[in-house]
Scaffold this motif. Sequence first.
Motif, PDB file in Angstrom:
ATOM      1  N   ARG A   1       0.831  -1.209   0.000  1.00  0.00           N
ATOM      2  CA  ARG A   1       0.000   0.000   0.000  1.00  0.00           C
ATOM      3  C   ARG A   1       0.862   1.255   0.000  1.00  0.00           C
ATOM      4  NH1 ARG A   1      -5.359  -0.726   1.507  1.00  0.00           N
ATOM      5  NH2 ARG A   1      -6.081  -2.639   0.508  1.00  0.00           N
ATOM      6  N   ALA A   2       1.960   1.228   0.730  1.00  0.00           N
ATOM      7  CA  ALA A   2       2.837   2.402   0.766  1.00  0.00           C
ATOM      8  C   ALA A   2       3.415   2.697  -0.614  1.00  0.00           C
ATOM      9  CB  ALA A   2       3.958   2.184   1.780  1.00  0.00           C
ATOM     10  N   PHE A   3       3.842   1.672  -1.342  1.00  0.00           N
ATOM     11  CA  PHE A   3       4.379   1.900  -2.676  1.00  0.00           C
ATOM     12  C   PHE A   3       3.283   2.273  -3.665  1.00  0.00           C
ATOM     13  CE2 PHE A   3       8.293  -0.126  -1.215  1.00  0.00           C
ATOM     14  CZ  PHE A   3       9.241   0.625  -1.895  1.00  0.00           C
ATOM     15  N   GLN A   4       2.071   1.771  -3.486  1.00  0.00           N
ATOM     16  CA  GLN A   4       0.971   2.222  -4.337  1.00  0.00           C
ATOM     17  C   GLN A   4       0.709   3.719  -4.138  1.00  0.00           C
ATOM     18  OE1 GLN A   4      -2.394  -0.269  -3.449  1.00  0.00           O
ATOM     19  NE2 GLN A   4      -1.675  -1.966  -4.716  1.00  0.00           N
ATOM     20  N   LEU A   5       0.735   4.157  -2.887  1.00  0.00           N
ATOM     21  CA  LEU A   5       0.572   5.583  -2.617  1.00  0.00           C
ATOM     22  C   LEU A   5       1.733   6.389  -3.189  1.00  0.00           C
ATOM     23  CD1 LEU A   5      -1.128   7.742  -1.184  1.00  0.00           C
ATOM     24  CD2 LEU A   5       0.190   7.293   0.894  1.00  0.00           C
ATOM     25  N   ALA A   6       2.942   5.841  -3.103  1.00  0.00           N
ATOM     26  CA  ALA A   6       4.100   6.536  -3.667  1.00  0.00           C
ATOM     27  C   ALA A   6       3.978   6.683  -5.178  1.00  0.00           C
ATOM     28  CB  ALA A   6       5.381   5.779  -3.306  1.00  0.00           C
ATOM     29  N   TRP A   7       3.454   5.667  -5.860  1.00  0.00           N
ATOM     30  CA  TRP A   7       3.292   5.766  -7.304  1.00  0.00           C
ATOM     31  C   TRP A   7       2.219   6.781  -7.673  1.00  0.00           C
ATOM     32  CZ3 TRP A   7       5.811   5.385 -11.466  1.00  0.00           C
ATOM     33  CH2 TRP A   7       5.187   5.236 -12.697  1.00  0.00           C
ATOM     34  N   GLN A   8       1.161   6.865  -6.881  1.00  0.00           N
ATOM     35  CA  GLN A   8       0.132   7.875  -7.133  1.00  0.00           C
ATOM     36  C   GLN A   8       0.687   9.287  -6.967  1.00  0.00           C
ATOM     37  OE1 GLN A   8      -3.250   7.060  -4.624  1.00  0.00           O
ATOM     38  NE2 GLN A   8      -3.470   4.966  -5.360  1.00  0.00           N
TER      39      GLN A   8
ATOM     40  N   VAL B   1       2.517  -3.666  -8.494  1.00  0.00           N
ATOM     41  CA  VAL B   1       2.193  -2.588  -7.570  1.00  0.00           C
ATOM     42  C   VAL B   1       1.739  -1.354  -8.334  1.00  0.00           C
ATOM     43  CG1 VAL B   1       3.137  -1.057  -5.802  1.00  0.00           C
ATOM     44  CG2 VAL B   1       3.760  -3.465  -5.816  1.00  0.00           C
ATOM     45  N   ARG B   2       2.436  -1.040  -9.417  1.00  0.00           N
ATOM     46  CA  ARG B   2       2.056   0.137 -10.197  1.00  0.00           C
ATOM     47  C   ARG B   2       0.676  -0.025 -10.823  1.00  0.00           C
ATOM     48  NH1 ARG B   2       4.958   0.405 -14.395  1.00  0.00           N
ATOM     49  NH2 ARG B   2       6.676  -1.061 -14.076  1.00  0.00           N
ATOM     50  N   SER B   3       0.402  -1.206 -11.383  1.00  0.00           N
ATOM     51  CA  SER B   3      -0.919  -1.434 -11.977  1.00  0.00           C
ATOM     52  C   SER B   3      -2.007  -1.418 -10.911  1.00  0.00           C
ATOM     53  CB  SER B   3      -0.927  -2.763 -12.736  1.00  0.00           C
ATOM     54  OG  SER B   3      -0.638  -3.847 -11.854  1.00  0.00           O
ATOM     55  N   GLY B   4      -1.719  -1.987  -9.735  1.00  0.00           N
ATOM     56  CA  GLY B   4      -2.694  -1.937  -8.651  1.00  0.00           C
ATOM     57  C   GLY B   4      -2.952  -0.525  -8.184  1.00  0.00           C
ATOM     58  N   SER B   5      -1.925   0.297  -8.141  1.00  0.00           N
ATOM     59  CA  SER B   5      -2.095   1.692  -7.757  1.00  0.00           C
ATOM     60  C   SER B   5      -2.959   2.440  -8.766  1.00  0.00           C
ATOM     61  CB  SER B   5      -0.728   2.367  -7.638  1.00  0.00           C
ATOM     62  OG  SER B   5      -0.870   3.740  -7.375  1.00  0.00           O
TER      63      SER B   5
ATOM     64  N   TRP C   1      10.225   8.433   2.678  1.00  0.00           N
ATOM     65  CA  TRP C   1       8.824   8.774   2.418  1.00  0.00           C
ATOM     66  C   TRP C   1       7.976   7.503   2.406  1.00  0.00           C
ATOM     67  CZ3 TRP C   1       4.531   8.035  -0.359  1.00  0.00           C
ATOM     68  CH2 TRP C   1       3.607   9.059  -0.475  1.00  0.00           C
ATOM     69  N   VAL C   2       8.452   6.494   1.682  1.00  0.00           N
ATOM     70  CA  VAL C   2       7.705   5.234   1.609  1.00  0.00           C
ATOM     71  C   VAL C   2       7.702   4.542   2.971  1.00  0.00           C
ATOM     72  CG1 VAL C   2       7.556   3.009   0.443  1.00  0.00           C
ATOM     73  CG2 VAL C   2       8.312   5.023  -0.816  1.00  0.00           C
ATOM     74  N   ARG C   3       8.803   4.614   3.700  1.00  0.00           N
ATOM     75  CA  ARG C   3       8.867   3.983   5.020  1.00  0.00           C
ATOM     76  C   ARG C   3       7.840   4.593   5.964  1.00  0.00           C
ATOM     77  NH1 ARG C   3      14.007   5.033   6.365  1.00  0.00           N
ATOM     78  NH2 ARG C   3      13.436   6.998   7.352  1.00  0.00           N
ATOM     79  N   ALA C   4       7.722   5.915   5.967  1.00  0.00           N
ATOM     80  CA  ALA C   4       6.738   6.562   6.833  1.00  0.00           C
ATOM     81  C   ALA C   4       5.320   6.135   6.466  1.00  0.00           C
ATOM     82  CB  ALA C   4       6.885   8.085   6.738  1.00  0.00           C
ATOM     83  N   ALA C   5       5.034   6.036   5.162  1.00  0.00           N
ATOM     84  CA  ALA C   5       3.695   5.601   4.736  1.00  0.00           C
ATOM     85  C   ALA C   5       3.434   4.159   5.145  1.00  0.00           C
ATOM     86  CB  ALA C   5       3.553   5.770   3.232  1.00  0.00           C
ATOM     87  N   ALA C   6       4.441   3.292   5.023  1.00  0.00           N
ATOM     88  CA  ALA C   6       4.265   1.888   5.412  1.00  0.00           C
ATOM     89  C   ALA C   6       4.055   1.754   6.912  1.00  0.00           C
ATOM     90  CB  ALA C   6       5.486   1.077   4.969  1.00  0.00           C
ATOM     91  N   TYR C   7       4.793   2.513   7.699  1.00  0.00           N
ATOM     92  CA  TYR C   7       4.629   2.462   9.155  1.00  0.00           C
ATOM     93  C   TYR C   7       3.242   2.943   9.564  1.00  0.00           C
ATOM     94  CZ  TYR C   7       9.638   1.606   9.962  1.00  0.00           C
ATOM     95  OH  TYR C   7      10.895   1.055  10.007  1.00  0.00           O
ATOM     96  N   GLU C   8       2.784   4.024   8.941  1.00  0.00           N
ATOM     97  CA  GLU C   8       1.463   4.556   9.291  1.00  0.00           C
ATOM     98  C   GLU C   8       0.374   3.537   9.000  1.00  0.00           C
ATOM     99  OE1 GLU C   8       0.560   7.238  10.796  1.00  0.00           O
ATOM    100  OE2 GLU C   8       2.533   8.174  10.980  1.00  0.00           O
TER     101      GLU C   8
ATOM    102  N   ALA D   1       9.433  11.637  -6.097  1.00  0.00           N
ATOM    103  CA  ALA D   1      10.657  11.617  -6.890  1.00  0.00           C
ATOM    104  C   ALA D   1      11.598  12.756  -6.527  1.00  0.00           C
ATOM    105  CB  ALA D   1      10.319  11.666  -8.381  1.00  0.00           C
ATOM    106  N   VAL D   2      11.039  13.893  -6.115  1.00  0.00           N
ATOM    107  CA  VAL D   2      11.889  15.044  -5.778  1.00  0.00           C
ATOM    108  C   VAL D   2      12.154  15.137  -4.284  1.00  0.00           C
ATOM    109  CG1 VAL D   2      11.092  16.322  -7.795  1.00  0.00           C
ATOM    110  CG2 VAL D   2       9.882  16.586  -5.631  1.00  0.00           C
ATOM    111  N   ASP D   3      11.631  14.189  -3.513  1.00  0.00           N
ATOM    112  CA  ASP D   3      11.900  14.207  -2.079  1.00  0.00           C
ATOM    113  C   ASP D   3      13.372  13.883  -1.830  1.00  0.00           C
ATOM    114  OD1 ASP D   3      10.158  14.114   0.630  1.00  0.00           O
ATOM    115  OD2 ASP D   3      11.869  12.759   0.805  1.00  0.00           O
ATOM    116  N   ARG D   4      13.922  14.484  -0.783  1.00  0.00           N
ATOM    117  CA  ARG D   4      15.344  14.248  -0.512  1.00  0.00           C
ATOM    118  C   ARG D   4      15.601  12.824  -0.025  1.00  0.00           C
ATOM    119  NH1 ARG D   4      16.751  17.425   5.151  1.00  0.00           N
ATOM    120  NH2 ARG D   4      15.257  16.310   6.480  1.00  0.00           N
TER     121      ARG D   4
END
Length: 290
Positions: free
Chosen positions: A63-70, A204-208, A84-91, A76-79
């Motif tokens: 789910r975190a990577f699906q949100l990242a793809w959306q 994951v990308r297609s699911g997103s 970013w994905v780790r925080a989404a996965a933890y949440e 992509a421009v995050d430092r």
Amino acid sequence: MTQTAAPADAGTEAEAETEAVTDDALTPAQAFDALYAYAAPALVRQAYLLTGRRELARESVERAFQLAWQRWPEVAVDRDPAGWVRAAAYEYAMSPWHRLRLRHRAPEPPPAALDDRRLLSTLLNLPPVYRRTLLLYDGVGIGLAETAAETEASTPAAANRLLYARAAVARRLPELAEKEELRRRLMELGGTERLRTAPKPVVVRSGSERRARRWTRAAIAFTVLIIGSTAFTLHTAPDHYEAPQAPATKVPGVPPRSGPGPLSEEDLELRATLRGMFGKGPHRLVPQLR
């Protein structure tokens, strides 16, 4: 004045460098796949330490990577895209709503090794925010300031949570009182479990994209429903003000309107006489000569 000619191969080298940069540039899908291959396996192990559930750990990372793809232009421009994905996965992994799901109510088989079972049980007995702070600082190895920012806390608060979590682990597992030993065991615990990794990045990308389309259709349907209900309300609602009728009042000297009441004795005798004077049938309408 003598003009020095530029080397003949200077333009060729510049063009070759430009073509090399263009060839090395990744498309968004390729960059996403590279990030997925780099971060997904470790995130599944970390999510397992947070939840103690193998399937939920895999689902959280997916789910975190699906949100990242959306939100890929933002990620992509995050430092730190992996952060970013780790925080989404933890949440997602630590959401309290998972307790209401039927498949998450039954306990999962614990780790095979006794030491792993004890450590995982100790982690799961910590409050969620303390567990996350301990995993980020001692398990992942990020700094205290970054840990505080990811857990949305001040640096002193994150430090206090970290000290509390370490003390709680040391009380139950004295052999992990040393920070280095605790870090080593946290890294080993996620690696010894046979965790099913999230699906391939293309899946994951297609699911997103499918999820995004479903949400878009739901939003359109909801908007159409709101517009239809608003139009129906405007069509059926009154278009002018009607003052309420005043309650009835009694006028002096005028008897109130009422329906026919019960017949008196005289009325009953008269009705019986009238009924007895004529017979039944059409001859009642024939006039009599006298």
